[in-house]
Structure formats: C-alpha cells, structure tokens
Enzyme design. Sequence first.
Site, PDB file in Angstrom:
ATOM      1  N   GLU A 161      40.810  31.613  43.251  1.00 51.20           N
ATOM      2  CA  GLU A 161      39.757  32.533  42.824  1.00 51.20           C
ATOM      3  C   GLU A 161      39.650  33.735  43.759  1.00 51.20           C
ATOM      4  O   GLU A 161      39.228  33.596  44.910  1.00 51.20           O
ATOM      5  CB  GLU A 161      38.403  31.834  42.765  1.00 51.20           C
ATOM      6  CG  GLU A 161      37.293  32.764  42.302  1.00 51.20           C
ATOM      7  CD  GLU A 161      35.924  32.114  42.219  1.00 51.20           C
ATOM      8  OE1 GLU A 161      35.041  32.687  41.560  1.00 51.20           O
ATOM      9  OE2 GLU A 161      35.735  31.036  42.807  1.00 51.20           O
ATOM     10  N   GLU A 258      28.658  31.322  35.431  1.00 50.86           N
ATOM     11  CA  GLU A 258      28.388  31.113  36.852  1.00 50.86           C
ATOM     12  C   GLU A 258      27.432  32.184  37.367  1.00 50.86           C
ATOM     13  O   GLU A 258      27.838  33.189  37.950  1.00 50.86           O
ATOM     14  CB  GLU A 258      29.689  31.128  37.671  1.00 50.86           C
ATOM     15  CG  GLU A 258      29.459  30.527  39.048  1.00 50.86           C
ATOM     16  CD  GLU A 258      30.551  30.847  40.048  1.00 50.86           C
ATOM     17  OE1 GLU A 258      30.853  29.976  40.863  1.00 50.86           O
ATOM     18  OE2 GLU A 258      31.081  31.965  40.019  1.00 50.86           O
TER      19      GLU A 258
END
Length: 288
Positions: A161, A258
Amino acid sequence: MVQPIIHSLRMAGHLGLRSPDGPLFAHSAPSRDAGAQLDYLAQQGFAGAFDIYLKVRADAERAAISAKLAEHGLEMGTFNNDLAHWDKPLWSRNDADAQALIRASIESSIATVAQMGSGAAVCVTGLDAAYEKPAQIAAMIANLRRIAPLAEDAGLTLMIEPVAPQWIPGLLIDSMADGAAIVRAVDSPAVRLLFDVGHCAMMGDDVVQSLDAHWDLIGGIQIADVPGRVEPRAGVIDWVPVLGRLIDRGFDGLVEVELLTKEDSAQGEANLLASLRAIDNELKERPI
C-alpha cells in the site's frame, strides 16, 4: 433480498480504523461489537468487512467474526500483517532478524486467513533515515521475493500500500510509482498493489488515470474522500468517474470503505450511506 449498496461493486466496511473499538458504524449498529457490526453491514448491502486489528483480537473474538462472516456470506478483506512493526523499518532490512520476523508475521497471517476463510495482509514498513531509499526498496523487493512462495502456496495475498506522506509521514512506500515498481519487480500473484483512492488523490495523481495505469497490478481498492479521509462527497473527489471505472473494468474484489465520517455521529453515518446510494443512482443513469 438486500441489494448491494453500490450495484456491480462489492463494498466492505471496517471493524476498526483508529482503534479496535472504532468501527465504521459505531453509532448506527446496535453496538460496537464486531458481530453487531457485521449484522449491520449485511443489512445495508455490504459484501464484506476488513479489520486492521484482526490479528491482535482475542482468539474467541476472531472465531466469532469468522462465524458471523459465514452466516451472512460476507468476505473478509484486508488486515494489517504486523501491527507491532508496521511503521518501523522491517521489510526494508536485509538482516536475519528482520527475515525471521517477516516470516513469523506471514505464517500468522496465513493462519488468520485460514480461520476467516478469506483475507489479505497489508504490508507497510517504515523508512530508515540512515540509509538511501533505493537500497531499502531493493531490500523490500528481496524480502518479498523470498517470502512470496510461502504466501502463494497458502493462498495468501500480500498487499503493498502506497501511503500519502501528508497522512502518515515516515513510511517507505509513499508514491504509486514506488508501490507499482515493487509489485512488478517481485512478479508474484501473491504480491499485489492496494490502491487507496484517498492516498492517490493526496499524492496529487489523477485517480482515474492512475487506476488505468496500474490496473494489472491492483489486488484491492480502498476509498476515502479528501481532505480528511471522510465519506464520499464530504470532500473534493468526483466519485462517479472513479467508481464507474471500477464497474466498467469489471473489478470483482472488495472495495473497502476506509474512512471516518465527517460527523462522528449516527447522522454522519447516515450521510455516508446516503452518499453511497446517491452515487449508485447516478452510476445507474450513466450512458452506456
């Protein structure tokens, strides 16, 4: 039958973002308990859940989460591979101690996925200011190449990520270019790019163009509006082209929400659901 909250996409809500007891629908579900949260996600048309803190929850709580996922036919998404070292230089080291810690974390992630029936481990690492960044990226590639066969054999996906430095400074992978370069260099089906729309926008990239440029590397999608990692349309991102591109390209993984709602309240959570449903209506009305 409950309809998906976004048609043709499989949305997932989190069970804890800033803390294990801070789930996405803390105010709207009957309780913050993971089981109640999963019930609520299913009722709202979500297809799954993800949980940064999954690996540090008690065994009994993880077992209860697994049972509740199965009850609703939900999928577990991403979790943090190593909460003890996520912001420390680890993947970026070459020494035997680092390699042992990495292997232990992957083995425990494999066990977690086996218990949940699904899931993917997010691998982030800190930047060591004492060493050149290219050398640390090379070390991370070497560590991933070393451990990838173990993950492949177990069916575990390792997510790389890129994180915007404005949001979390001091991490090694702070651009899409670096994240993509690592995934390409490792060249394993077990190592994929976690594409976070909010981080991409904070980095100054065009989100749709970046999606297209990295499509063959992407293993997961996360969404948040910016500034502030808030719900869609509480910020500046144009969401119909972004989610429309995922639909048009046939993305079938989880799209993980998120974020924390702009208003920390039941009304803020209602605003999130209303925004997603409004975007869905506009997506359905797009010309084909």
